[in-house]
Design a protein around this motif. Sequence first.
Motif: not given
Length: 358
Positions: A91-96
Amino acid sequence: MPHLRAGGLVPPRREKRPLPRIPIPAARAVVDCALYVDGQRQPGRISYTAAFDQVRSSGEGFVWLGLHSPDAEQMQGVAEVFGLHELVVEDAVHAHQRPKLEIYDDTQFLVLRTVKYVEHESMEQASEVVETGEIMIFCGPDFVITVRHGDHTHLSGLRRRLEARPERLAQGPTAVLHAISDLVVDSYLAVTDRMESDIMAIESAVFGAQKRWLNIDPVYLLKREVLELRRAVTPLTGPLARLTANNPLVPKEIRRHFRDVADHLTTVIDRVVEYDEVLTSILGAAAAKVGLQQNTDMRKISSWVAIGAVPTMVAGIYGMNFDYMPELHQHWGYPVVIVCMVIACSGLWAVFRHHHWL
């Protein structure tokens, strides 16, 4: 294998292989890293690995690591050092992400949506009113990690203000978690204050002085921006409720501060809902006004078409080349027909003018 061609053997064609990707070290994504003991920042520059080892060995203080837009490999290196769960790392790598709070053992993972008001001279010239970003916070017993996505999510000023108040930092990582949440929610209040002036300007344009043309595009633009702000603000209610409840990972004093943040968030949500309702009313009024403008234009067009139909009809009748037609061979026939057409057209113009069609 080689094959024959005119002129000799030709070596086989070699396929081009893609160059191996060179991993970027996690230190490239680090904005700041510091070790705090009794609320005081320890001097010197230190890597997050060495700082965390020192905290675990001494049992004092905590590490505050700030990252900006790390990739998967960089975040994986950080996760291995601090023991983060693989799901929150993804989750921290992929925003939105939507605002949320997840708890894994003794680590809290909070996602906040940040907003920034985009300056513009007028709504007619604006293409965007609100710009969004994300701040993700990992809060453990002896560390706090902030992951920022976006160009306006700066936390350096907040870090300096907290370092000037060591008694706040002495309360541990949850004090940093509260300070960041408070900063983000206060930015919501500032943005809603700025958006109120835009709504008042649009309201004046729609309900104010009569204009020949009404541009309805700014109303749709601001309606879209308010909805985007609503999506960023409203889901944060649940995470703040969990932080203000009997959360064993948050000290009692910090929970009291989180209640103040929750009160500010309630004010923001009330404003956003009010703005949404006002814009819906303005949008309906603007659409009705545009429809009235179009009806007025159609009446004017229809009036001029009716006036032009009279000479067209007369010219069509006398253009049929019959020999026996009224006053066809009289010298005064042509002027009389012209005068009759002018009188008929003037009469129609007077009638349409009287009924406010022209």
